[in-house]
Design an enzyme around this catalytic site. Structure first.
Site, mmCIF file in Angstrom:
data_model
loop_
_atom_site.group_PDB
_atom_site.id
_atom_site.type_symbol
_atom_site.label_atom_id
_atom_site.label_comp_id
_atom_site.label_asym_id
_atom_site.label_seq_id
_atom_site.Cartn_x
_atom_site.Cartn_y
_atom_site.Cartn_z
ATOM 1 N N HIS A 1 -4.197 2.481 0.484
ATOM 2 C CA HIS A 1 -4.837 1.308 1.071
ATOM 3 C C HIS A 1 -6.096 0.930 0.290
ATOM 4 C CE1 HIS A 1 -2.369 2.837 4.387
ATOM 5 N NE2 HIS A 1 -2.395 1.624 4.902
ATOM 6 N N GLU B 1 8.668 -7.011 2.813
ATOM 7 C CA GLU B 1 7.842 -7.742 1.858
ATOM 8 C C GLU B 1 8.669 -8.517 0.840
ATOM 9 O OE1 GLU B 1 5.115 -4.678 3.584
ATOM 10 O OE2 GLU B 1 7.187 -4.665 2.842
#
Length: 673
Positions: A480, A413
């Site tokens: 999440h 990322e």
């Protein structure tokens, strides 16, 4: 590194005589500047100095070997890059003195700046991130089929950072023409290399990433110059990354205040004997290319240049405070070329003509329109190509736009966000998808210290949009389900949008993609397929920084965004309370006028968001309403948010965590106050 070192020799190199003489001048210039700066440091004219004395051959050799239109990403001790590329000395001196005549207008010091004119991008103090930026520039060259390379410096200490490994891995997978140059000078501040890594050569790490790597003598300017020139020629024709370790030594402190007491004296003496300037001067004299008289004349000439530059810098005005200027330079100017959506009305917030779309389809539609409107736009993210992304937002995109523009990424990322920034520096545009918003933690540094600060520091835009699928209510647990907007709302330089309707989801995404500033685009996963609404066709922009009244009312104002808008609508329907619902849509910049107007109208404010209460963005909103709308309030400002726990997995626990179940009670209490 031992105290017994081989002498510098130059007999095996083929560089022509004129270039050798020029390389000597290029070595001498930063050395003389440094000697002058050390005096200025003692005099208090400059505040800090990171000395590259004894390491000039790396900077000079690399800069001389590349073409002037190829980007170089520098570190603390790369003064020779700036001087070899003829950066005006008066601007360098003004930069180091914190004057507006420098490159950052007094906003950053030392070599923490860039210059598009000279194709130089300076570091941030975190060392490693510039390697990903260089990879992004290389990606731009490859996509544009430009026979160019980029070059990034790092130190032996910087190779321990995660960004080093992420950048190398991605560059290798994508075969990017970027040269990673490690200046192995023996020390990471006061930590010797024996405590930094266990491999024999740092270049050996390149083998693990499937890239070419080699070790050279960083004090030999001819070896550096010829090696980099040859590598660059090959990489321009056959794009690939290369890891180049340059062995050298830092004979002075990390910065002058730290000293060198921790360095063994015999090491300093041994490396001083291998000084790249004096040894190369001896070589040139032996070849008859340099005489004592020429050496003195060249020294006199450069010192005169330095004195002239210092005089010019001294004549420049000192930096003066200007709050309006500072705030005005946070963002790059943005001009929209697409029509805005029609004004919202109580009856409909959506312009016509429109078709009904799910929120996920509106996002996909916006992204597709953005790709058509911006040929330079590149999408990057995990599994977004053939697979279409875990939520299928980019399904079919690769067939329409090709694998170059719709790119699967490794799980890197930070590097991918940095590569997006590099694309922007080289004239491109990037959208980076976090597979789940929670994973943005792995790219946090690139966002808050590179993307956010770049325009403020040296007027370089950061044309990067980061999409963040967020939110709970889907039983996804702590990793999440977070909605982490408050991590970023305190970082100046970022634009942050959080749509609650399909029409705004498309319009805000198109506005974000067109904006030259970094935009964090929050999209709620639970609304993807549960929410539908009318969405205009084509390319239109919902203005960033403008809130919208979703429902007019008079009893109280519910100030919210994202999923909170839908909780509020349901609560109004359930209670019959005539609440006005203000959908912020943008959290940075924030529509203070709209907030003030709704509070003035209803005299009561309930601030609602999904993230946990403590430290949530609602605290900032409540503080602003209390400070600037106090006389309009008939009741205390009320905040309603999630519990101060991680987001739990089990449905009953998640229901307790979310504020929705407490909303009706909070509204009734506020109206009754």
């Amino acid at each position: 590194m031992t105290a017994t070192l081989p002498p510098l020799t130059y007999g095996s190199f083929t560089t022509d005589e004129a270039t050798q003489v020029k390389l000597y001048e290029d070595l001498l210039r930063p050395r003389l500047i440094e000697e002058k700066m050390l005096k200025q440091l003692r005099q208090g004219i400059i505040s800090k100095w990171f000395s590259g004395i004894g390491q000039e051959a790396i900077s000079v050799g690399c800069a001389a070997a590349l073409n002037d239109d190829e980007y170089m990403f520098t570190m603390h001790r790369n003064l020779g890059v700036f001087t070899t590329r003829n950066v005006p000395l008066e601007r360098l001196f003004a930069q180091w003195q914190g004057k507006p005549g420098g490159f950052t207008q007094g906003r950053d010091r030392s070599f923490h700046f860039g210059s598009q004119e000279h194709k130089i991008v300076g570091m941030i103090s975190h060392l490693g991130p510039q390697m990903s930026l260089a990879a992004g520039v290389a990606l731009r060259h490859k996509l544009m089929k430009e026979p160019k390379v980029s070059l990034a410096f790092t130190g032996d200490g910087g190779t321990s950072q995660g960004e080093f490994h992420e950048a190398l891995n991605t560059a290798a997978v994508w075969k990017l023409p970027v040269l990673f140059v490690v200046e192995n000078n023996g020390w990471g501040l006061s930590t010797p290399v024996s405590e930094q890594y266990a491999c024999e050569n740092l270049a050996d790490r390149g083998v693990g990433y499937g890239m070419r790597s080699l070790v050279i003598d960083g004090n030999n300017v001819l070896e550096v110059y010829e090696t980099v020139r040859q590598l660059a020629e090959e990489m321009r024709t056959n794009p690939e990354p290369v890891l180049l370790e340059c062995r050298t030594f830092r004979v002075r402190g990390h910065e002058e205040a730290s000293g060198v007491k921790y360095v063994p004296k015999d090491q300093i003496e041994a490396w001083t004997a291998r000084d790249p300037l004096s040894n190369f001067a001896t070589h040139l004299k032996e070849k008859g290319l340099l005489t004592g008289a020429k050496e003195k004349a060249l020294t006199k000439k450069i010192k005169a240049e330095i004195d002239a530059g210092l005089k010019a810098a001294a004549a420049m005005p000192d930096t003066e405070g200007d709050v309006a200027r500072e705030l005005g330079d946070i963002y790059a100017p943005s001009t929209s070329t697409a029509p805005a959506a029609a004004p919202a009305t109580p009856a409909t917030r959506n312009p016509q003509p429109a078709t009904v779309k799910r929120m996920i389809d509106a996002i996909s539609d916006g992204l597709r329109e953005g790709m058509r409107a911006h040929p330079d736009l590149v999408l990057m993210g995990q599994d977004i190509a053939d697979y279409g992304g875990v939520f299928k937002i980019t399904d079919g995109f690769m067939d329409e736009f090709g694998a170059d523009r719709v790119r699967n990424t490794p799980l890197c990322e930070s590097a991918i966000i940095g590569i997006g920034q590099g694309l922007s520096i080289a004239g491109g545009k990037a959208m980076v998808e976090m597979q789940f918003g929670d994973f943005v933690t792995c790219g946090f540094n690139q966002i808050v210290n590179n993307l956010a600060k770049l325009h403020y520091r040296w007027q370089q835009s950061a044309d990067v949009t980061v999409r963040l699928p967020v939110g709970g209510g889907v039983g996804a647990g702590p990793y999440h389900s977070q909605t982490m907007e408050a991590w970023f709302t305190s970082v100046p330089g970022l634009k942050i949008v959080y749509p609650s309707s399909p029409a705004d989801a498309k319009g805000l995404l198109l506005a974000a993609l067109a904006d030259p500033n970094p935009v964090l685009y929050f999209e709620h996963k639970a609304l993807y397929r549960s929410l539908s609404g009318e969405v205009p066709a084509g390319n239109y922009h919902t203005e960033i920084g403008k809130a919208a009244v979703t429902r007019p009312g008079s009893a109280l104002s519910i100030i919210t965004y994202g999923m909170g808008v839908h909780w509020a609508l349901k609560a109004v329907e359930a209670t019959g309370i005539d609440a006005e619902i203000l959908d912020l849509r943008s959290l940075a910049p924030l529509d203070y006028d709209a907030i003030s107007a709704t509070v003035k109208k209803t005299n009561r404010a309930l601030i609602l968001h999904e993230a946990s209460l403590t430290g949530g963005f609602g605290g900032e909103l409540a503080a602003w309403v209390g400070e600037y709308c106090f006389e309009d309030l008939d009741a205390p400002v009320r905040r309603l948010a999630a519990l101060d726990t991680p987001v739990p997995f089990a449905a009953a626990l998640e229901a307790d965590y979310m504020p929705e179940g407490r909303l009706v009670g909070a509204m009734e209490e506020l109206v009754a106050y």
